[in-house]
Write a protein that holds these residues in place. Structure first.
Motif, PDB file in Angstrom:
ATOM      1  N   GLY A  57       0.780  -1.311   0.060  1.00  0.00           N
ATOM      2  CA  GLY A  57      -0.049   0.002   0.197  1.00  0.00           C
ATOM      3  C   GLY A  57       0.800   1.180   0.222  1.00  0.00           C
ATOM      4  O   GLY A  57       2.148   1.097   0.204  1.00  0.00           O
ATOM      5  N   THR A  58       0.258   2.382  -0.273  1.00  0.00           N
ATOM      6  CA  THR A  58       0.771   3.698  -0.567  1.00  0.00           C
ATOM      7  C   THR A  58       0.051   4.752   0.133  1.00  0.00           C
ATOM      8  O   THR A  58      -1.267   4.374   0.363  1.00  0.00           O
ATOM      9  CB  THR A  58       1.159   3.729  -1.790  1.00  0.00           C
ATOM     10  N   GLU A  60      -1.047   8.469  -0.365  1.00  0.00           N
ATOM     11  CA  GLU A  60      -0.833   9.694  -1.066  1.00  0.00           C
ATOM     12  C   GLU A  60      -1.516  10.924  -0.693  1.00  0.00           C
ATOM     13  O   GLU A  60      -2.163  10.776   0.386  1.00  0.00           O
ATOM     14  CB  GLU A  60      -1.780   9.296  -2.414  1.00  0.00           C
ATOM     15  N   ARG A  62      -4.010  14.199  -1.152  1.00  0.00           N
ATOM     16  CA  ARG A  62      -4.833  14.971  -1.872  1.00  0.00           C
ATOM     17  C   ARG A  62      -5.164  16.207  -1.125  1.00  0.00           C
ATOM     18  O   ARG A  62      -5.024  16.337  -0.021  1.00  0.00           O
ATOM     19  CB  ARG A  62      -6.502  13.997  -1.920  1.00  0.00           C
ATOM     20  N   VAL A  73      -4.304   9.803   2.150  1.00  0.00           N
ATOM     21  CA  VAL A  73      -5.215   8.780   1.765  1.00  0.00           C
ATOM     22  C   VAL A  73      -4.266   7.707   1.475  1.00  0.00           C
ATOM     23  O   VAL A  73      -3.246   7.473   0.847  1.00  0.00           O
ATOM     24  CB  VAL A  73      -5.943   9.029   0.504  1.00  0.00           C
ATOM     25  N   TYR A  75      -3.862   3.769   0.298  1.00  0.00           N
ATOM     26  CA  TYR A  75      -4.473   3.079  -0.954  1.00  0.00           C
ATOM     27  C   TYR A  75      -3.989   1.695  -0.833  1.00  0.00           C
ATOM     28  O   TYR A  75      -2.530   1.292  -0.624  1.00  0.00           O
ATOM     29  CB  TYR A  75      -4.135   3.548  -2.349  1.00  0.00           C
ATOM     30  N   PHE A  77      -3.381  -2.030  -2.303  1.00  0.00           N
ATOM     31  CA  PHE A  77      -3.169  -2.855  -3.497  1.00  0.00           C
ATOM     32  C   PHE A  77      -2.380  -4.058  -3.304  1.00  0.00           C
ATOM     33  O   PHE A  77      -1.653  -4.487  -2.222  1.00  0.00           O
ATOM     34  CB  PHE A  77      -2.520  -2.060  -4.733  1.00  0.00           C
ATOM     35  N   VAL A 110      -9.056   5.053   3.582  1.00  0.00           N
ATOM     36  CA  VAL A 110      -8.232   4.142   2.967  1.00  0.00           C
ATOM     37  C   VAL A 110      -8.947   3.751   1.867  1.00  0.00           C
ATOM     38  O   VAL A 110     -10.150   3.472   1.974  1.00  0.00           O
ATOM     39  CB  VAL A 110      -7.813   3.110   3.914  1.00  0.00           C
ATOM     40  N   LEU A 111      -8.679   3.502   0.642  1.00  0.00           N
ATOM     41  CA  LEU A 111      -9.349   3.384  -0.766  1.00  0.00           C
ATOM     42  C   LEU A 111      -8.576   1.988  -1.143  1.00  0.00           C
ATOM     43  O   LEU A 111      -7.366   1.400  -0.854  1.00  0.00           O
ATOM     44  CB  LEU A 111      -9.130   4.076  -1.808  1.00  0.00           C
ATOM     45  N   LEU A 112      -9.502   0.797  -1.618  1.00  0.00           N
ATOM     46  CA  LEU A 112      -9.081  -0.345  -2.296  1.00  0.00           C
ATOM     47  C   LEU A 112     -10.197  -0.612  -3.329  1.00  0.00           C
ATOM     48  O   LEU A 112     -11.148  -0.270  -3.305  1.00  0.00           O
ATOM     49  CB  LEU A 112      -8.746  -1.518  -1.195  1.00  0.00           C
ATOM     50  N   ASN A 113      -9.882  -1.828  -4.327  1.00  0.00           N
ATOM     51  CA  ASN A 113     -10.618  -2.214  -5.137  1.00  0.00           C
ATOM     52  C   ASN A 113     -10.632  -3.787  -4.687  1.00  0.00           C
ATOM     53  O   ASN A 113      -9.749  -4.301  -4.348  1.00  0.00           O
ATOM     54  CB  ASN A 113     -10.127  -2.090  -6.445  1.00  0.00           C
ATOM     55  N   SER A 134     -14.833   4.431 -10.353  1.00  0.00           N
ATOM     56  CA  SER A 134     -13.444   5.138 -10.853  1.00  0.00           C
ATOM     57  C   SER A 134     -13.376   4.892 -12.277  1.00  0.00           C
ATOM     58  O   SER A 134     -14.061   4.240 -12.931  1.00  0.00           O
ATOM     59  CB  SER A 134     -12.414   4.200 -10.071  1.00  0.00           C
TER      60      SER A 134
END
Length: 139
Positions: A57-58, A60, A62, A73, A75, A77, A110-113, A134
């Motif tokens: 993860g990272t 970022e 915004r 944020v 992310y 992955f 936190v975002l993810l798919n 997205s």
């Protein structure tokens, strides 16, 4: 990690070796610098030198907003679990460590798919579906 996640990149072994050899130095640099990128792994208990699960993860930036004034944020992955190590909590342990890492860096969310198979894990950890779809533009 790169081999297991993207295999041959869809273009055969020759193409895979090219993009993988180009990607690996940057991956190593980002892991070593302790900055905005992290990976957590669980070693495979039955196969020395192999991974049972991993997550990367990272953090970022915004522009800040209500609920996330610092604009940080997380992310998630590259979540993967070896097929013979599934349903043992390894991926969950990796994701929980990554979430703690995000919190320590002040991430506001936190975002993810999520794949359909992984969605129950993320739901159990408190993730909800984001209503905004997205879009992507390859450059």
């Amino acid at each position: 990690m790169i081999d297991s996640l993207w295999g041959d990149g869809g273009g055969g072994a020759g193409e895979a070796a090219g993009w993988q050899s180009e990607s690996l130095p940057e991956l190593r640099r980002r892991l070593a610098d302790g900055g905005d990128f992290a990976a957590f792994v669980v070693d495979h208990p039955g196969r020395p030198g192999a991974l049972a699960a991993l997550v990367a993860g990272t953090v970022e930036y915004r522009i800040g907003k209500p609920g996330n004034p610092l604009g940080r944020v997380g992310y998630v992955f590259s979540v993967a679990t070896d097929p013979d190590a599934r349903r043992r909590g390894y991926a969950r342990a990796c994701v929980e460590e990554l979430l703690a890492w995000f919190r320590a860096r002040g991430a506001g969310h936190v975002l993810l798919n999520a794949s359909p198979q992984a969605e129950p894990l993320y739901t159990a950890l408190g993730f909800t579906r984001d209503p905004d779809p997205s879009m992507r533009l390859p450059l």
